[in-house]
Each structure stands twice: as structure tokens, then as C-alpha cells.
Design a protein around this motif. Structure first.
Motif, PDB file in Angstrom:
ATOM      1  N   ASN A  42       0.805  -1.223   0.000  1.00 49.33           N
ATOM      2  CA  ASN A  42       0.000   0.000   0.000  1.00 49.33           C
ATOM      3  C   ASN A  42       0.841   1.278   0.000  1.00 49.33           C
ATOM      4  OD1 ASN A  42      -3.113  -0.443   0.253  1.00 49.33           O
ATOM      5  ND2 ASN A  42      -2.101  -2.143   1.278  1.00 49.33           N
ATOM      6  N   THR A  43       1.854   1.362   0.840  1.00 52.75           N
ATOM      7  CA  THR A  43       2.698   2.554   0.891  1.00 52.75           C
ATOM      8  C   THR A  43       3.439   2.720  -0.424  1.00 52.75           C
ATOM      9  OG1 THR A  43       2.950   2.323   3.271  1.00 52.75           O
ATOM     10  CG2 THR A  43       4.564   3.694   2.144  1.00 52.75           C
ATOM     11  N   THR A  44       3.983   1.612  -0.937  1.00 57.14           N
ATOM     12  CA  THR A  44       4.691   1.638  -2.220  1.00 57.14           C
ATOM     13  C   THR A  44       3.749   2.102  -3.327  1.00 57.14           C
ATOM     14  OG1 THR A  44       6.074  -0.200  -1.487  1.00 57.14           O
ATOM     15  CG2 THR A  44       6.011   0.240  -3.853  1.00 57.14           C
ATOM     16  N   PHE A  45       2.524   1.574  -3.317  1.00 61.72           N
ATOM     17  CA  PHE A  45       1.556   1.954  -4.339  1.00 61.72           C
ATOM     18  C   PHE A  45       1.234   3.445  -4.279  1.00 61.72           C
ATOM     19  CE2 PHE A  45      -2.653   3.007  -5.771  1.00 61.72           C
ATOM     20  CZ  PHE A  45      -2.602   2.561  -7.082  1.00 61.72           C
ATOM     21  N   CYS A  46       0.980   3.977  -3.084  1.00 64.68           N
ATOM     22  CA  CYS A  46       0.629   5.398  -2.949  1.00 64.68           C
ATOM     23  C   CYS A  46       1.751   6.287  -3.472  1.00 64.68           C
ATOM     24  CB  CYS A  46       0.285   5.747  -1.503  1.00 64.68           C
ATOM     25  SG  CYS A  46      -1.316   5.101  -0.976  1.00 64.68           S
ATOM     26  N   LYS A  47       2.992   5.965  -3.109  1.00 64.08           N
ATOM     27  CA  LYS A  47       4.124   6.763  -3.600  1.00 64.08           C
ATOM     28  C   LYS A  47       4.205   6.685  -5.122  1.00 64.08           C
ATOM     29  CE  LYS A  47       6.989   6.300   0.511  1.00 64.08           C
ATOM     30  NZ  LYS A  47       8.186   5.667   1.082  1.00 64.08           N
ATOM     31  N   PHE A  48       4.062   5.474  -5.663  1.00 63.23           N
ATOM     32  CA  PHE A  48       4.134   5.280  -7.107  1.00 63.23           C
ATOM     33  C   PHE A  48       3.009   6.033  -7.816  1.00 63.23           C
ATOM     34  CE2 PHE A  48       2.947   2.904 -10.933  1.00 63.23           C
ATOM     35  CZ  PHE A  48       4.144   2.951 -11.636  1.00 63.23           C
ATOM     36  N   ALA A  49       1.790   5.908  -7.315  1.00 63.55           N
ATOM     37  CA  ALA A  49       0.638   6.559  -7.947  1.00 63.55           C
ATOM     38  C   ALA A  49       0.793   8.079  -7.936  1.00 63.55           C
ATOM     39  CB  ALA A  49      -0.655   6.149  -7.242  1.00 63.55           C
ATOM     40  N   LYS A  50       1.264   8.619  -6.808  1.00 67.45           N
ATOM     41  CA  LYS A  50       1.463  10.068  -6.726  1.00 67.45           C
ATOM     42  C   LYS A  50       2.537  10.528  -7.697  1.00 67.45           C
ATOM     43  CE  LYS A  50      -0.262  10.436  -2.032  1.00 67.45           C
ATOM     44  NZ  LYS A  50       0.066  10.649  -0.614  1.00 67.45           N
ATOM     45  N   MET A  51       3.604   9.726  -7.844  1.00 72.30           N
ATOM     46  CA  MET A  51       4.675  10.066  -8.780  1.00 72.30           C
ATOM     47  C   MET A  51       4.143  10.061 -10.227  1.00 72.30           C
ATOM     48  SD  MET A  51       8.183   7.985  -9.595  1.00 72.30           S
ATOM     49  CE  MET A  51       7.238   6.717 -10.446  1.00 72.30           C
ATOM     50  N   ILE A  52       3.375   9.043 -10.584  1.00 73.24           N
ATOM     51  CA  ILE A  52       2.827   8.948 -11.941  1.00 73.24           C
ATOM     52  C   ILE A  52       1.835  10.079 -12.190  1.00 73.24           C
ATOM     53  CG2 ILE A  52       1.382   7.563 -13.492  1.00 73.24           C
ATOM     54  CD1 ILE A  52       4.236   6.497 -13.213  1.00 73.24           C
ATOM     55  N   ALA A  53       0.979  10.370 -11.217  1.00 73.05           N
ATOM     56  CA  ALA A  53      -0.002  11.442 -11.385  1.00 73.05           C
ATOM     57  C   ALA A  53       0.694  12.788 -11.545  1.00 73.05           C
ATOM     58  CB  ALA A  53      -0.965  11.479 -10.205  1.00 73.05           C
ATOM     59  N   LYS A  54       1.730  13.015 -10.760  1.00 73.22           N
ATOM     60  CA  LYS A  54       2.490  14.269 -10.861  1.00 73.22           C
ATOM     61  C   LYS A  54       3.177  14.352 -12.224  1.00 73.22           C
ATOM     62  CE  LYS A  54       5.959  16.956  -8.382  1.00 73.22           C
ATOM     63  NZ  LYS A  54       6.892  16.973  -7.248  1.00 73.22           N
ATOM     64  N   ASP A  55       3.777  13.244 -12.651  1.00 72.25           N
ATOM     65  CA  ASP A  55       4.438  13.178 -13.951  1.00 72.25           C
ATOM     66  C   ASP A  55       3.429  13.417 -15.070  1.00 72.25           C
ATOM     67  OD1 ASP A  55       6.695  12.620 -15.688  1.00 72.25           O
ATOM     68  OD2 ASP A  55       5.725  10.698 -16.118  1.00 72.25           O
ATOM     69  N   SER A  56       2.250  12.817 -14.943  1.00 73.42           N
ATOM     70  CA  SER A  56       1.207  12.981 -15.960  1.00 73.42           C
ATOM     71  C   SER A  56       0.724  14.419 -16.028  1.00 73.42           C
ATOM     72  CB  SER A  56       0.025  12.057 -15.671  1.00 73.42           C
ATOM     73  OG  SER A  56       0.426  10.718 -15.784  1.00 73.42           O
ATOM     74  N   SER A  57       0.659  15.081 -14.865  1.00 70.11           N
ATOM     75  CA  SER A  57       0.192  16.470 -14.864  1.00 70.11           C
ATOM     76  C   SER A  57       1.205  17.359 -15.581  1.00 70.11           C
ATOM     77  CB  SER A  57      -0.080  16.966 -13.440  1.00 70.11           C
ATOM     78  OG  SER A  57       1.122  17.171 -12.739  1.00 70.11           O
ATOM     79  N   ARG A  58       2.476  17.005 -15.474  1.00 67.38           N
ATOM     80  CA  ARG A  58       3.493  17.770 -16.196  1.00 67.38           C
ATOM     81  C   ARG A  58       3.366  17.563 -17.696  1.00 67.38           C
ATOM     82  NH1 ARG A  58       8.203  15.577 -13.699  1.00 67.38           N
ATOM     83  NH2 ARG A  58       7.540  15.670 -11.569  1.00 67.38           N
ATOM     84  N   GLU A  59       2.817  16.422 -18.071  1.00 61.78           N
ATOM     85  CA  GLU A  59       2.629  16.125 -19.497  1.00 61.78           C
ATOM     86  C   GLU A  59       1.319  16.731 -20.003  1.00 61.78           C
ATOM     87  OE1 GLU A  59       2.785  11.912 -19.736  1.00 61.78           O
ATOM     88  OE2 GLU A  59       4.846  11.813 -19.070  1.00 61.78           O
TER      89      GLU A  59
END
Length: 149
Positions: free
Chosen positions: A63-80
Motif C-alpha cells: 500500500n505505501t509503495t503503491f501510494c508513492k508510485f501513484a502520486k509520482m505517476i499522477a504528478k508526472d502525468s500532470s506535467r505532461e
């Protein structure tokens, strides 16, 4: 099931596709915070997260790994240029509903831990100064050896 990165595991790991987001949540046994975070994102971001999430160590709670990963992808996607407010709105939902509840449980766990081990003030301050993840790890793994002094 073993969710290792072996090629013969693809059937298990890809089985969530039939059930979409809910199937993915069930496969990885995501708790409320992680599940709410995923549900609150745009479908394009959800798809990317579900396609790319491959934790190295699946013997522990992901769960912790997933939350960090999801936030990173969402942040990366917002930059795109994708749905910049998705992460913020998902985070606000999670925080407003669950953080208050979790904070109470954490405070109770801290007090129980402090009483159980009769921690002095300095030890209590050190515990409280740690990140929530480290606090949890310390409280979960702390097991002093009993020596005959």
C-alpha cells in the motif's frame, strides 16, 4: 499468488484487467487510502499506474509503495498536460475522509506503544519526530532482546 516479475506470472498480474480498477485493487489488496487515491484519478492516469505498477518486494504490504508510485505517476502525468487537478482532488478526498480517522488511530497506537515500553520523554520526542512510515516501522519491528543483566 506470487506476484514476482517472472514472465510466467503475467497471467496473475494481468488478471485485474477483466475487473478494471476494482480488479486491480483486489489483486494488490489495496486498503482504503490507496484505493481512494486510484479511484480519484483520471482513467488515463489510472491505466498508466495499473500498467506500470510492479513492486519489487511483494512479500510485504504494497500500500505505501503503491501510494508513492501513484502520486509520482499522477504528478508526472500532470506535467505532461494531463488532468493536473486529479492528484490534488484525490488527495483532498482521501485526507478529508480518512486522515482524521487515521490520525486518531495513530495517536492511540503511539500512546499504547509509549505505555507498553515505558518510553521516557526523549525517546517519545524521537519517535514523534520520525516520518509516519518510520514511526510505523519502529513500532512494528521494535523487539528488544531480554538479557540477564
Amino acid at each position: 499468488a506470487d506476484h514476482g516479475r517472472d514472465e510466467d506470472v503475467d497471467g496473475d498480474v494481468d488478471s485485474w484487467r477483466d475487473g478494471g480498477v476494482e480488479g486491480f485493487i483486489a489483486l494488490w489488496e489495496l486498503r482504503d487510502e490507496a484505493a481512494s487515491l486510484l479511484r480519484g484519478l483520471a482513467s488515463s492516469v489510472q491505466d498508466r499506474i495499473m500498467d506500470e505498477f510492479q513492486p519489487k518486494d511483494v512479500t510485504r504490504d504494497v500500500n505505501t509503495t503503491f501510494c508513492k508510485f501513484a502520486k509520482m505517476i499522477a504528478k508526472d502525468s500532470s506535467r505532461e498536460g494531463e488532468e493536473e487537478d486529479d492528484l490534488a482532488s484525490a488527495s483532498v478526498k482521501v485526507q478529508s475522509e480518512e486522515v482524521r480517522e487515521a490520525e486518531g488511530a495513530i495517536a492511540d497506537a503511539h500512546e499504547d506503544f509509549i505505555r507498553k515500553w515505558d518510553l521516557h520523554e526523549e525517546a517519545q520526542e524521537i519517535l514523534r519526530s520520525l516520518s509516519p512510515q518510520l514511526q510505523h516501522l519502529v513500532m512494528e519491528k521494535f523487539a528488544p532482546k531480554h538479557d540477564n543483566d
